[in-house]
Design an enzyme around this catalytic site. Structure first.
Site, short mmCIF file in Angstrom:
data_model
loop_
_atom_site.label_atom_id
_atom_site.label_comp_id
_atom_site.label_asym_id
_atom_site.label_seq_id
_atom_site.Cartn_x
_atom_site.Cartn_y
_atom_site.Cartn_z
N CYS A 221 0.85 -1.19 0.00
CA CYS A 221 0.00 0.00 0.00
C CYS A 221 0.89 1.24 0.00
O CYS A 221 1.87 1.30 0.74
CB CYS A 221 -0.90 0.03 1.24
N VAL A 222 0.57 2.22 -0.83
CA VAL A 222 1.33 3.47 -0.86
C VAL A 222 1.11 4.22 0.46
O VAL A 222 2.03 4.71 1.07
CB VAL A 222 0.93 4.33 -2.07
#
Length: 144
Positions: free
Chosen positions: A49-50
């Site tokens: 996940c960014v």
């Protein structure tokens, strides 16, 4: 938070514009219960996940254990996506989690078309982690 995935489907159908749906997703995230500080660590962080995303689970013992999730993110929209994932999976038996067609859910909500590639990858990373845990829990559960 005790909203069901069916309620989310109904609410999405009522909202015509994606701008309204994004606000709704953000509101879902704002409605999540407080996430425990002690679970904001590397073990609970979702890789891929960014934004920062954490998932914590509680497993009730049994032949087909029930898994309850709590989650959080440092991004408002992603926190809303966490809320959708929790509505889909939390409180279900491991076998139910493994039977859910997550791609079908994302398509039905239109999320597959309206999320940035980074957010879509993060959402898939959350789903992958939950499914892997459910598979591990199901495999380790005593036979009934």
């Amino acid at each position: 938070m005790s909203i069901s995935i069916d309620q989310i489907y109904d609410d999405f159908a009522f909202l015509d514009e994606w701008e309204e749906r994004y606000r709704y997703i953000i509101d879902l995230g704002a409605g999540l219960p407080a996430y425990p500080e002690e679970a904001r660590d590397a073990a609970h962080k979702v890789q891929g996940c960014v934004s920062q995303v954490w998932l914590n689970s509680t497993i009730r013992e049994g032949a087909d254990p029930t898994i309850t999730y709590e989650g959080d993110s440092d991004s408002h929209i992603v926190k809303g996506l966490v809320a959708i994932v929790l509505a889909l999976y939390s409180g279900r038996r491991a076998s139910e989690i493994l039977a859910i067609d997550a791609d079908g859910v994302l398509k039905r909500l239109g999320l597959d078309e309206h999320l940035t590639p980074q957010r879509a990858n993060g959402l898939r990373s959350m789903i992958k982690r939950i499914r892997m845990e459910a598979a591990t829990v199901a495999e380790a559960a005593p036979a009934s």
